[in-house]
Write an enzyme that holds these catalytic residues in place. Structure first.
Site, PDB file in Angstrom:
ATOM      1  CG  ASN A 137       0.941   6.394   5.063  1.00 47.62           C
ATOM      2  OD1 ASN A 137      -0.441   5.617   5.676  1.00 47.62           O
ATOM      3  ND2 ASN A 137       1.743   6.487   5.956  1.00 47.62           N
ATOM      4  CB  THR A 176      -0.934  -0.121   0.920  1.00 44.63           C
ATOM      5  OG1 THR A 176      -0.094   0.326   2.263  1.00 44.63           O
ATOM      6  CG2 THR A 176      -2.312  -1.045   1.236  1.00 44.63           C
ATOM      7  CD  GLU A 200      -2.017   2.041   5.461  1.00 47.37           C
ATOM      8  OE1 GLU A 200      -2.183   0.675   5.137  1.00 47.37           O
ATOM      9  OE2 GLU A 200      -0.535   1.946   6.391  1.00 47.37           O
TER      10      GLU A 200
END
Length: 314
Positions: free
Chosen positions: A213, A211, A261
């Protein structure tokens, strides 16, 4: 679009920003939703008809925040995004007026004489619920009375969808309930956030779902914690994906600040430090805690499948 910062009292330079007449729309315009676009669109139409420049006057920080409403510390459209949207609409000048105690204490008469008249406005466009001056004592009728023929005033009626008035409050309520489709309909665009990709916990890559952030560029209004189908723009290219907004309860007992995220489909580039724009397309589910990592991974796979299905035809 030229951006001009103003604060009260106006200095000699700021009060003489524009030698020529202009048409100006006034409002906080948080959300730049369909109701706001009616006001701005009327200013653009009038300016074109009169062969004058078109202007926006907005305020920073949000007047309701200064008046003690903490809900408005988070905005649907922070100032930079508002400027971008105004520019896309074709506005010539954007005046950002610093809203502080000095400005707040101006009477309606003083606001007209000390703010509007020096800007040499030909026509002022406001919404039906426009308020100005100390304690909001001024309204559109007051503005007409105080113009004394020095400028015209146009008042734009409320914009309705399905019999309900479009407002920033209705957009916020929709997002707070995870009703992204309703919020996007009221906005006339997808609700979006902008931010920079920063280092995170890197847990996602260990379970097969890396992911990004995102550290937000401004204090955005946070929708309901949960998982969303998204469209993302990275380095000028567009990607589908899913985003989790929340406190990651499976891994923590709760964090003070929510994380944003995003997992982008079919994407493997290193984008640390890059600015990304995320558009919320649909709400998939509320955030919840899972009893095991395996259960979480299974749910993420299901979320990704649901998102792909919803995004495929867009």
């Amino acid at each position: 679009m030229e951006m001009i910062q103003l604060s009260y009292p106006l200095d000699n330079n700021s009060s003489d920003n524009k030698k020529t007449k202009q048409v100006i729309a006034i409002g906080d315009f948080d959300g730049v939703h369909l109701g706001h676009r009616e006001v701005i669109g009327r200013a653009l139409y009038t300016a074109e008809h009169l062969h004058l420049a078109s202007s926006i006057m907005t305020f920073d920080p949000h007047p309701r925040e200064v008046l003690g409403n903490d809900q408005y510390k988070e905005l649907l459209t922070p100032l930079g995004q508002r400027a971008e949207l105004f520019g896309q609409m074709g506005v010539d000048y954007m005046y950002t007026v610093r809203f502080d105690t000095s400005l707040m204490q101006l009477t309606p008469e003083q606001f007209v004489e000390k703010i509007l008249i020096p800007l040499n406005v030909e026509s002022v466009i406001v919404g039906f619920d426009f308020r100005f001056g100390y304690k909001g004592e001024g309204n559109p009728d007051t503005l007409c009375e105080l113009s004394h023929g020095k400028f015209a005033v146009e008042v734009v009626r409320p914009y309705h969808i399905d019999g309900a008035k479009v407002s920033s409050t209705s957009v916020r309520d929709a997002l707070a309930n995870g009703n992204v489709a309703a919020a996007n309909r009221l906005l006339g665009r997808r609700y979006s956030i902008r931010g920079q990709v920063v280092d995170g916990s890197k847990r996602g890559r260990t379970i097969g779902f890396p992911t990004a952030n995102i550290q937000l560029e401004g204090a955005y209004f946070k929708p309901l914690n949960g998982v969303y189908a998204i469209k993302a723009q990275v380095k000028g290219l567009h990607y589908d994906g899913v985003m989790n907004i929340g406190v990651k309860p499976t891994f923590t007992s709760g964090e003070l600040q929510a994380s944003w995220e995003a997992h982008l489909f079919d994407f493997s580039e290193d984008i640390y430090g890059e600015t990304v724009v995320i558009e919320l397309v649909d709400f998939l589910r509320e955030e919840r805690k899972f009893n095991s990592i395996d259960l979480l991974v299974a749910q993420i796979k299901q979320d990704a499948d649901s998102a792909r299905s919803k995004l495929f035809s867009l």
